[in-house]
Enzyme design. Structure first.
Site, PDB file in Angstrom:
ATOM      1  N   SER B  50       0.818  -1.202  -0.117  1.00  0.00           N
ATOM      2  CA  SER B  50       0.184   0.208  -0.031  1.00  0.00           C
ATOM      3  C   SER B  50       0.728   1.414  -0.109  1.00  0.00           C
ATOM      4  O   SER B  50       0.385   2.212  -0.191  1.00  0.00           O
ATOM      5  CB  SER B  50      -1.009   0.154   1.159  1.00  0.00           C
ATOM      6  OG  SER B  50      -0.413  -0.109   2.404  1.00  0.00           O
ATOM      7  N   HIS B  51       2.175   1.018   0.267  1.00  0.00           N
ATOM      8  CA  HIS B  51       3.212   2.336   0.161  1.00  0.00           C
ATOM      9  C   HIS B  51       4.046   2.253  -1.143  1.00  0.00           C
ATOM     10  O   HIS B  51       4.973   2.957  -0.956  1.00  0.00           O
ATOM     11  CB  HIS B  51       3.917   2.396   1.466  1.00  0.00           C
ATOM     12  CG  HIS B  51       2.984   2.864   2.459  1.00  0.00           C
ATOM     13  ND1 HIS B  51       2.322   1.842   3.583  1.00  0.00           N
ATOM     14  CD2 HIS B  51       2.357   4.114   2.815  1.00  0.00           C
ATOM     15  CE1 HIS B  51       1.816   2.881   4.368  1.00  0.00           C
ATOM     16  NE2 HIS B  51       1.581   3.910   3.981  1.00  0.00           N
ATOM     17  N   ASP B 191      -6.124   0.615   2.673  1.00  0.00           N
ATOM     18  CA  ASP B 191      -6.889  -0.480   3.011  1.00  0.00           C
ATOM     19  C   ASP B 191      -8.373  -0.357   3.017  1.00  0.00           C
ATOM     20  O   ASP B 191      -9.176  -1.290   2.410  1.00  0.00           O
ATOM     21  CB  ASP B 191      -6.600  -1.262   4.166  1.00  0.00           C
ATOM     22  CG  ASP B 191      -5.067  -1.718   4.249  1.00  0.00           C
ATOM     23  OD1 ASP B 191      -4.732  -2.015   3.026  1.00  0.00           O
ATOM     24  OD2 ASP B 191      -4.528  -1.779   5.164  1.00  0.00           O
TER      25      ASP B 191
END
Lengths: 343, 343
Positions: B50-51, B191
């Site tokens: 997610s990064h 998320d």
């Protein structure tokens, strides 16, 4: 133990005097007795009852059993412009911190920040009284303390962490400092014991039995089981940070290394405390405390009716006006302890 | 976005090169592009998806809309032996931190501790890549970042906090550093967005609708509602500390003060970051990293099967051996972005 049982009220000064007598009677030096008495009375005054006179039997038990040295003279040493180590010499943490405080403040003013690492100290109180004077002096401060192992890591059955509290304080323009101070366990040990005595169940998730299964029975958690960290894996990580900072960095014992079995009646932990103090205005072209005030106003506008420490300050105002509530039984106990010589 | 969709593997160096090209094509100076590309590829390599490259469209949106200055040259100023302020000049946080890093390390070695306060910076990644080099160099480090307001305080309906992550890193003898890095919100924004796209419900307690009522609908939380802090009032206090440290102390904007409405497509926040670095061995007659190793061993013996960062290092080892998994679609997207000139 709530204020509703109170049958009388005692002034802060009077309570400090009685507590000083108790500490002195049980082998605490006068300088240390004063520090501990003010700390304990401060908690009682502000309604932090689980860290107030409720704790006196625990202090006395640790002193009587020879587990803690009430006459310890802390050794303060500086290691550069921003680092202080204190050996509490198996004494209480508050006198150790107090011994370092003048230099901590000078360091934070000169260097912008200061770290204090206290080892072999017994911290048996709340953390916010340690931080409030620093925030009143314009600093932000962060502190962590490890304790007696009673909290298992996630998925575990064996206690490794203490309740490992963490506290943070900041000035707020025109108001008393904003301070939070929380155990990284689901509950404080004191509250768990109170639930056990009252025959109450605790929430699922609070702790596990000796097989690692969740239980709502306080006694099962206390006797052979373990509490859990608050907030799932994030709270567990926070508890771990506290253990690393307050025990490893200070050179103290880990919560699970503390062995009080040879000292029946002892309740305090011989671990460590770390304190980080920062001058938030240093080099800034803004007024830090005004900015924090703006933030607290946003929180109230957004719907947060109570900020950390609001309730304590309200209780303090009542106590300052009318005295600190104390039950006849509590007063009898304290008076009795104050007049008992060490056997 | 999981590794199972992967159809090929790319080396770390190759991924960095492609990402550097993307940043450069969208107006980032070569020195800043290198820092951002390494940071983003590092996240992807370690499975912090997610990064990782998932964030590239957000970076590009912020750059194209003129919201962030990819060519910003950070201004580093020292204010005493333990305090550094960095004005990121509306650039990304990582180049600002990198500009200060040599002096931060010298300060921590000389003074025992160093505080870095970065303002007007866009941090759009994980925090652990900022801390790992410090822990490898033997320091403990704590960092906090504020963001775009999306988290309401307890009892509130209006977002005041960002996801406000906090990260802590420590050396461990004979191993890679132990690092945790968590959002103080119940979930990361990424998320929550993924759950919305997948049409999934989230756990009760994750967030509220615009009336402040709990909801399990990600879209209701995202559109007019708010997430909540993790861990009840303790997590909320932690989110508040992050906001005070990363926004007030740095002299930056609060999460709720950031207004990106004039910059369609922008996703990054212009807030701040604070970093505290401490030399844990200073003045101590013990080996800090050995002590932390002892503690991690106790945790594993107590039943904690996975410590913070274990999973990332396992993923890193796989990536280092076989390359970083990347889907054909992702590779096409990246290649396309790398060859697009700014309109």
């Amino acid at each position: 133990m709530t204020h509703t049982e109170a049958t009388s009220r005692i002034s802060f000064e009077k309570l400090v005097t009685v507590l000083e007598q108790i500490f002195a009677k049980h082998g605490v030096s006068s300088v240390n007795a004063r520090v501990l008495a003010v700390n304990c009375a401060t908690c009682e005054r502000d309604g932090s009852l689980s860290h107030g006179i409720f704790r006196i039997p625990g202090y006395v038990g640790s002193l009587k059993s020879g587990w803690v040295d009430g006459c310890a003279v802390p050794v303060v040493r500086e290691f550069g412009p921003a680092f202080i180590r204190v050996d509490a010499m198996n004494g209480f943490a508050q006198p150790a911190l107090k011994a370092a405080m003048p230099r901590v403040i000078e360091m934070a003013m000169t260097s912008g920040a200061a770290v204090v690492a206290i080892k072999d100290s017994h911290h048996f109180s709340a953390l916010w009284p340690d931080l409030e004077p620093l925030a009143k002096a314009g600093f932000v401060a962060l502190s962590m303390v490890s304790g007696l192992a009673c909290v298992a890591p996630p998925g575990g059955t064996v206690p490794v962490f203490g309740t490992n509290p963490i506290a943070f304080a900041t000035p707020v323009a025109g108001r008393l400092p904003l301070i939070f101070d929380y155990a990284t366990s689901t509950m404080s040990n004191g509250d768990l014991q109170l639930a056990a005595r009252a025959g109450e169940h605790v929430e699922i998730g609070t702790g596990v039995d000796k097989e690692g299964k969740l239980t709502t029975e306080p006694n099962v958690i206390l006797l052979g089981g373990a509490m859990l960290p608050f907030g799932g894996h994030k709270g567990a990580a926070t508890a771990l940070m506290v253990e690393i900072m307050a025990s490893a960095l200070t050179g103290g014992q880990f919560s699970s290394e503390v062995d009080i079995s040879a000292h029946p009646g002892a309740e305090t932990s011989k671990t460590g405390q770390v304190l980080i103090v920062i001058d938030p205005n240093r080099g800034g072209n803004f007024k830090f405390a005004d900015r924090v005030k703006t933030l607290t106003q946003s929180l109230r506008i957004a719907g947060q009716s109570r900020l950390p420490s609001d309730r304590r300050y309200a209780t303090r105002a009542l106590s300052d006006k009318s005295g600190i509530p104390i039950s006849a039984e509590q007063l009898r106990e304290l008076t009795s302890l104050a007049s008992t010589d060490i056997p």
